[in-house]
Design a protein around this motif. Sequence first.
Motif, PDB file in Angstrom:
ATOM      1  N   UNK A   1      67.684 -48.792   2.530  1.00 12.01           N
ATOM      2  CA  UNK A   1      67.034 -47.487   2.360  1.00 12.01           C
ATOM      3  C   UNK A   1      67.976 -46.349   2.748  1.00 12.01           C
ATOM      4  N   UNK A   2      68.756 -46.567   3.796  1.00 17.43           N
ATOM      5  CA  UNK A   2      69.729 -45.534   4.197  1.00 17.43           C
ATOM      6  C   UNK A   2      70.683 -45.245   3.049  1.00 17.43           C
ATOM      7  N   UNK A   3      71.193 -46.321   2.431  1.00 14.98           N
ATOM      8  CA  UNK A   3      72.141 -46.149   1.319  1.00 14.98           C
ATOM      9  C   UNK A   3      71.491 -45.399   0.163  1.00 14.98           C
ATOM     10  N   UNK A   4      70.258 -45.759  -0.124  1.00 18.28           N
ATOM     11  CA  UNK A   4      69.533 -45.090  -1.216  1.00 18.28           C
ATOM     12  C   UNK A   4      69.425 -43.595  -0.982  1.00 18.28           C
ATOM     13  N   UNK A   5      69.230 -43.210   0.273  1.00 19.44           N
ATOM     14  CA  UNK A   5      68.984 -41.799   0.598  1.00 19.44           C
ATOM     15  C   UNK A   5      70.248 -41.022   0.959  1.00 19.44           C
ATOM     16  N   UNK A   6      71.399 -41.669   0.863  1.00 18.16           N
ATOM     17  CA  UNK A   6      72.655 -40.949   1.089  1.00 18.16           C
ATOM     18  C   UNK A   6      73.209 -40.990   2.500  1.00 18.16           C
ATOM     19  N   UNK A   7      72.578 -41.789   3.380  1.00 16.70           N
ATOM     20  CA  UNK A   7      73.178 -41.966   4.710  1.00 16.70           C
ATOM     21  C   UNK A   7      74.363 -42.936   4.612  1.00 16.70           C
ATOM     22  N   UNK A   8      75.255 -42.846   5.570  1.00 13.81           N
ATOM     23  CA  UNK A   8      76.316 -43.843   5.695  1.00 13.81           C
ATOM     24  C   UNK A   8      76.031 -44.679   6.948  1.00 13.81           C
TER      25      UNK A   8
ATOM     26  N   UNK B   1      76.970 -50.147 -11.448  1.00  9.37           N
ATOM     27  CA  UNK B   1      78.299 -50.248 -10.837  1.00  9.37           C
ATOM     28  C   UNK B   1      78.672 -48.968 -10.097  1.00  9.37           C
ATOM     29  N   UNK B   2      78.370 -47.813 -10.710  1.00 10.77           N
ATOM     30  CA  UNK B   2      78.780 -46.546 -10.109  1.00 10.77           C
ATOM     31  C   UNK B   2      78.046 -46.277  -8.790  1.00 10.77           C
ATOM     32  N   UNK B   3      76.898 -46.944  -8.609  1.00 13.37           N
ATOM     33  CA  UNK B   3      76.119 -46.701  -7.398  1.00 13.37           C
ATOM     34  C   UNK B   3      76.382 -47.742  -6.326  1.00 13.37           C
ATOM     35  N   UNK B   4      77.200 -48.716  -6.648  1.00 14.35           N
ATOM     36  CA  UNK B   4      77.466 -49.762  -5.657  1.00 14.35           C
ATOM     37  C   UNK B   4      78.176 -49.191  -4.444  1.00 14.35           C
ATOM     38  N   UNK B   5      77.713 -49.540  -3.266  1.00 12.54           N
ATOM     39  CA  UNK B   5      78.420 -49.019  -2.102  1.00 12.54           C
ATOM     40  C   UNK B   5      79.762 -49.713  -1.888  1.00 12.54           C
ATOM     41  N   UNK B   6      80.659 -48.976  -1.279  1.00  9.78           N
ATOM     42  CA  UNK B   6      81.943 -49.528  -0.840  1.00  9.78           C
ATOM     43  C   UNK B   6      81.794 -49.861   0.642  1.00  9.78           C
ATOM     44  N   UNK B   7      82.436 -50.933   1.081  1.00  8.77           N
ATOM     45  CA  UNK B   7      82.439 -51.220   2.520  1.00  8.77           C
ATOM     46  C   UNK B   7      83.843 -50.975   3.058  1.00  8.77           C
ATOM     47  N   UNK B   8      83.921 -50.170   4.096  1.00  9.91           N
ATOM     48  CA  UNK B   8      85.203 -49.867   4.734  1.00  9.91           C
ATOM     49  C   UNK B   8      85.146 -50.306   6.181  1.00  9.91           C
ATOM     50  N   UNK B   9      86.082 -51.175   6.570  1.00 11.34           N
ATOM     51  CA  UNK B   9      86.155 -51.520   7.994  1.00 11.34           C
ATOM     52  C   UNK B   9      87.332 -50.800   8.634  1.00 11.34           C
ATOM     53  N   UNK B  10      87.059 -50.202   9.759  1.00 13.88           N
ATOM     54  CA  UNK B  10      88.111 -49.546  10.540  1.00 13.88           C
ATOM     55  C   UNK B  10      88.413 -50.431  11.735  1.00 13.88           C
ATOM     56  N   UNK B  11      89.598 -50.957  11.774  1.00 13.66           N
ATOM     57  CA  UNK B  11      89.974 -51.894  12.836  1.00 13.66           C
ATOM     58  C   UNK B  11      90.009 -51.208  14.194  1.00 13.66           C
TER      59      UNK B  11
END
Length: 260
Positions: A125-132, A3-13
Amino acid sequence: MKASEEPVILKLGGSVITDKGADEGVIREAELLRIAREVSGYGGKMIVVHGAGSFGHTYAKKYGLDRQFDLEGSVVTHESVKKLAAMVVGALNRFGIRAVAVHPMGCTVCKNGRIESMYMENIKLMLEKGFVPVLHGDVVMDSELGTCILSGDQIVPYLAKELGVTRLGLGSAEDGVLDRDGKPVPVITPGNFEEFRGCIGASGSTDVTGGMLGKVRELLELSKTSCITSYIFNAGKADNVHRFLHGDPIGTRISPDKGN
Ligand SMILES: Nc1ncnc2c1ncn2[C@@H]1O[C@H](COP(=O)(O)OP(=O)(O)O)[C@@H](O)[C@H]1O
Ligand SMILES: [Mg+2]
């Protein structure tokens, strides 16, 4: 994923980061930088999806891309939203967020306007390695229509399902989904949607993808098929992006049921 590693999705309108009233792509730089600063305070995994605003909708409308295939119009629109994506990615990196653009045109196929497939391996893979990863509303190939306009509002629930995300938020220019009196509705569920349906409409500015009603429909569908709760909130107000990312319930919650 834990759970702590789940990414959050943020949309910017697009209505927040661009001047949607303009008849060409115009950035709202101060807003973008303010939001980038707020995002930089969040240390967890994250995907950012942004709308096309005046960098997309104006050209899509001009070339009638929501009605017909147009080779030149598709390229002009795609090139324009890529410029906006570069600005968003640039602003995020300025505040230390290691953001990279993933253009939907290069990794997505739609059928009659709905996503059929999106290449996800790079994003995972990006998420795993810390990219956004930063995705955005775009023109994409469509197996029936030639091309179609893919809204960021459709990308967000697709990614949420594919990645098993449980927290997602659409930051737009209103305090949530507003009722008849202009007050944000606290929670919309499949059960009470009809009650509010009459006062939820299209965008007040140029937007070829459904405005607020499009958002609510996408998120309700997601809540029915996946039990995911999402939020529509005002990203145009200082601190709201920060609050959403840190777990505050904010704006209108779209939920499978009232208690969730
Ligand atoms: N009930 C409603 N509550 C809030 N906004 C609404 C409602 N009905 C229509 N809208 C319009 O939808 C707009 C949000 O959709 P849109 O312009 O597509 O935003 P974005 O650029 O974030 O995708 C609002 O700014 C408003 O003009
Ligand atoms: Mg929109």
